[in-house]
Design a protein around this motif. Structure first.
Motif, PDB file in Angstrom:
ATOM      1  N   SER A  67     -11.557 -10.233  33.443  1.00  0.00           N
ATOM      2  CA  SER A  67     -11.390 -10.147  34.903  1.00  0.00           C
ATOM      3  C   SER A  67     -11.253 -11.526  35.530  1.00  0.00           C
ATOM      4  N   ALA A  68     -11.966 -12.501  34.983  1.00  0.00           N
ATOM      5  CA  ALA A  68     -11.915 -13.840  35.554  1.00  0.00           C
ATOM      6  C   ALA A  68     -10.480 -14.347  35.545  1.00  0.00           C
ATOM      7  N   PHE A  69      -9.736 -14.028  34.480  1.00  0.00           N
ATOM      8  CA  PHE A  69      -8.363 -14.531  34.376  1.00  0.00           C
ATOM      9  C   PHE A  69      -7.364 -13.631  35.090  1.00  0.00           C
ATOM     10  N   THR A  70      -7.546 -12.308  34.984  1.00  0.00           N
ATOM     11  CA  THR A  70      -6.587 -11.409  35.623  1.00  0.00           C
ATOM     12  C   THR A  70      -6.819 -11.355  37.129  1.00  0.00           C
ATOM     13  N   TYR A  71      -7.946 -10.794  37.547  1.00  0.00           N
ATOM     14  CA  TYR A  71      -8.242 -10.691  38.982  1.00  0.00           C
ATOM     15  C   TYR A  71      -8.403 -12.078  39.599  1.00  0.00           C
ATOM     16  N   GLY A  72      -9.083 -12.966  38.864  1.00  0.00           N
ATOM     17  CA  GLY A  72      -9.290 -14.319  39.373  1.00  0.00           C
ATOM     18  C   GLY A  72      -7.972 -15.053  39.541  1.00  0.00           C
ATOM     19  N   GLY A  73      -7.096 -14.927  38.532  1.00  0.00           N
ATOM     20  CA  GLY A  73      -5.781 -15.554  38.622  1.00  0.00           C
ATOM     21  C   GLY A  73      -5.019 -15.043  39.823  1.00  0.00           C
ATOM     22  N   ASN A  74      -5.045 -13.727  40.004  1.00  0.00           N
ATOM     23  CA  ASN A  74      -4.341 -13.124  41.135  1.00  0.00           C
ATOM     24  C   ASN A  74      -4.873 -13.683  42.463  1.00  0.00           C
ATOM     25  N   THR A  75      -6.202 -13.776  42.572  1.00  0.00           N
ATOM     26  CA  THR A  75      -6.799 -14.305  43.806  1.00  0.00           C
ATOM     27  C   THR A  75      -6.351 -15.740  44.059  1.00  0.00           C
ATOM     28  N   MET A  76      -6.349 -16.544  43.007  1.00  0.00           N
ATOM     29  CA  MET A  76      -5.981 -17.951  43.162  1.00  0.00           C
ATOM     30  C   MET A  76      -4.530 -18.079  43.620  1.00  0.00           C
TER      31      MET A  76
ATOM     32  N   PHE B  13     -19.684 -16.172  33.954  1.00  0.00           N
ATOM     33  CA  PHE B  13     -18.419 -16.893  33.841  1.00  0.00           C
ATOM     34  C   PHE B  13     -17.459 -16.450  34.955  1.00  0.00           C
ATOM     35  N   THR B  14     -17.338 -15.130  35.112  1.00  0.00           N
ATOM     36  CA  THR B  14     -16.429 -14.602  36.135  1.00  0.00           C
ATOM     37  C   THR B  14     -16.859 -15.019  37.534  1.00  0.00           C
ATOM     38  N   ASN B  15     -18.156 -14.897  37.831  1.00  0.00           N
ATOM     39  CA  ASN B  15     -18.661 -15.310  39.143  1.00  0.00           C
ATOM     40  C   ASN B  15     -18.351 -16.779  39.397  1.00  0.00           C
ATOM     41  N   THR B  16     -18.458 -17.603  38.350  1.00  0.00           N
ATOM     42  CA  THR B  16     -18.214 -19.029  38.517  1.00  0.00           C
ATOM     43  C   THR B  16     -16.739 -19.292  38.805  1.00  0.00           C
ATOM     44  N   VAL B  17     -15.853 -18.604  38.064  1.00  0.00           N
ATOM     45  CA  VAL B  17     -14.419 -18.775  38.308  1.00  0.00           C
ATOM     46  C   VAL B  17     -14.069 -18.383  39.742  1.00  0.00           C
ATOM     47  N   PHE B  18     -14.552 -17.217  40.178  1.00  0.00           N
ATOM     48  CA  PHE B  18     -14.273 -16.776  41.541  1.00  0.00           C
ATOM     49  C   PHE B  18     -14.897 -17.728  42.563  1.00  0.00           C
TER      50      PHE B  18
END
Lengths: 254, 273
Positions: free
Chosen positions: A168-177, B34-39
């Motif tokens: 999610s960090a890369f998919t959703y996070g990437g999309n957000t960025m 990790f995810t919370n940190t990226v966001f």
């Protein structure tokens, strides 16, 4: 089959499709709220950000529609139900992708497309044939790049099993960025999403070409035309990762 | 008195169980951090751009706004702002009819789940709350309170916030008695949670009447209030007012949950029975 099962609860389907629409709409609502306080963000106007937002959102929505079920793989590895898929005479990846195929995710695509259209209508762009062609090219290549992230993330889950959130960090996070202009972020971060995880090719480079804006990191102009190639390379790498992951899979059973 | 002490021990054990249950998902917790940190990093840059353009927006300076980002990431799972707490399980029990067994147990349904949820929140605070805040403080310039008392006041506000969050999700779960399928209500609730808690943008940055409306809703007890206690924007009577706001909503929502629970249990028809 999953479409039919969704339709069994029509009200619930309508609610979740609407929910998917609204979930992403709230992201844009946050941007609107920001623009209720400022005229520009990182030097970009609301309409320009709408173009970036819409392009990334539509691409992400399409990839989510096709591959969004890939984050359930870790669960299948954990509870052993992946074995059922292995013995069926169809590619495992197609089965995992089709697992709980969520037509309600169409809401995301619609929302992204709506904002993209808004941006295109409001902006005063000097259209050339290349710029017109760039819009569908950007969305489709972007969807392919995001799809390769879903597949690579699923391959990673063969190893990590319980770490769907990293994906999610890369998919959703990437999309957000990508919804925001690259001028907001630090150089190292932009470098990372250009050369390491090539998210910048989803919308930043092609959209900045359409907008006639300078590229991040002073990249040359032709890089805006790379997305299809980058997408192909990403898909190839993700496919390789998937095969490696699948081959390393040991069932949880005896 | 003896009965009461026994009850307390029971619910304390349930809370401990909730804590322990979540603590077994170690890889998932690390992945979540990790995810919370990226966001957090992505959001932080957008806030920097916003506060560069409008210094002092919402009464925060840039460092306070960044602190808001990282507290938000830390409290996201503690408050179950996007769902993912006990409500899925409770809905499943209502749907399958297992709830009938629960109702015959000599423990109160609402208190039972509240205890379990407090245990869960306690684990999430340690497991997924601390690490993102530390990461944020290392990368960005945050405003961290120097006085231990302020940290204690913050933790109290977090506890009250968890109770308000629980009370709302209990209502959401009970809706399954009437709808059978909880997916729609859960999604609407998490939508409202993300928007009105101030997860997207601090509620004091919301313009005009929308801002006043959002700040009066129970969701502001989950994030906006704890952050304001943390940043020390209110002290003395102001601080008491923030607590009173949280406790007021907790009382209203818990009572509503109690009434709905009574109405629902009268409706229970054991499926297939």
């Amino acid at each position: 089959m999953w479409i039919r099962s969704l339709m069994a609860y029509r009200v619930s389907f309508a609610m979740t499709a609407l929910g998917n629409f609204a979930v992403t709409a709230f992201d844009f609502a946050a941007i609107l709220l920001m623009f209720s306080q400022v005229d520009r963000l990182g030097g970009y106007s609301l309409a320009e950000i709408a173009l970036l937002y819409g392009a990334s959102g539509t691409a992400f929505g399409l990839s989510d529609l096709a591959m969004g079920s890939m984050d359930r793989l870790g669960k299948r590895v954990r509870d052993g139900t992946l074995d059922t898929l292995l013995v069926r005479p169809a590619p495992v990846i197609a089965q995992v992708a089709a697992d709980r195929f969520g037509l309600h995710r169409i809401g995301r695509v619609l929302q992204g497309a709506l904002i993209l259209t808004y941006g295109l209508v409001v902006l005063d762009i000097g259209w050339t044939p290349l710029k017109v062609l760039m819009i569908p090219l950007m969305v489709l290549s972007g969807a392919a790049i995001f799809a390769s992230l879903w597949v690579a993330g699923a391959a990673f889950q063969f190893v990590a099993q319980d770490a769907a959130e990293v994906q999610s960090a890369f998919t959703y996070g990437g999309n957000t960025m990508l919804q925001y202009p690259p001028t907001l972020f630090s150089k190292e971060l932009v470098r990372g999403v250009t050369f390491v995880l090539p998210l910048a090719f989803v919308n930043w480079l092609p959209a900045l070409y359409v907008l006639g804006r300078p590229y991040p990191l002073d990249l040359p102009e032709w890089t805006a035309f790379l997305p299809p190639l980058v997408a192909a390379a990403c898909l190839a790498l993700a496919g390789l990762a998937w095969r490696t992951g699948l081959r390393s899979y040991r069932s949880t059973g005896s | 008195m003896l009965v009461r002490a026994g009850r307390f021990r029971l619910y304390a054990a349930v809370a401990k169980g909730g804590f322990r249950r979540y603590s077994t998902y170690r890889v998932a917790t690390a992945a979540g951090v990790f995810t919370n940190t990226v966001f957090g990093i992505i959001l932080a840059y957008t806030y920097i751009a916003l506060w560069d353009e409008r210094p002092g927006l919402g009464g925060y300076d840039q460092s306070q706004a960044l602190t808001y980002v990282w507290l938000g990431q830390g409290l996201l799972t503690v408050m179950s702002l996007m769902g993912g707490g006990f409500e899925n399980e409770l809905i499943e029990r209502i749907r399958t009819g297992d709830i009938a067994v629960d109702l015959y147990r000599p423990a109160d349904l609402q208190t039972w789940w509240l205890s379990a949820d407090i245990g869960r929140a306690g684990f999430q605070l340690l497991g997924r709350g601390v690490a993102p805040l530390v990461a944020g403080a290392l990368i960005f310039d945050l405003t961290l309170p120097a006085e231990p008392l302020r940290w204690a006041a913050f933790l109290l506000a977090v506890l009250f916030g968890v109770v308000v969050s629980f009370a709302m999700r209990f209502l959401v779960a009970l809706s399954a008695f009437w709808l059978m399928d909880g997916a729609g209500t859960i999604q609407l609730a998490s939508l409202a949670g993300v928007f009105f808690s101030g997860m997207l943008l601090p509620l004091n940055v919301f313009p005009g009447a929308l801002g006043e409306f959002a700040r009066a809703l129970p969701w502001s007890a989950l994030l906006q209030v704890p952050v304001d206690v943390f940043l020390g924007t209110q002290s003395g009577a102001g601080l008491a007012r923030l607590y009173a706001f949280q406790l007021g909503w907790a009382a209203v929502l818990l009572t509503a949950g109690r009434l709905l629970q009574n109405a629902a249990t009268r409706r229970v028809v054991v499926q297939g029975g």
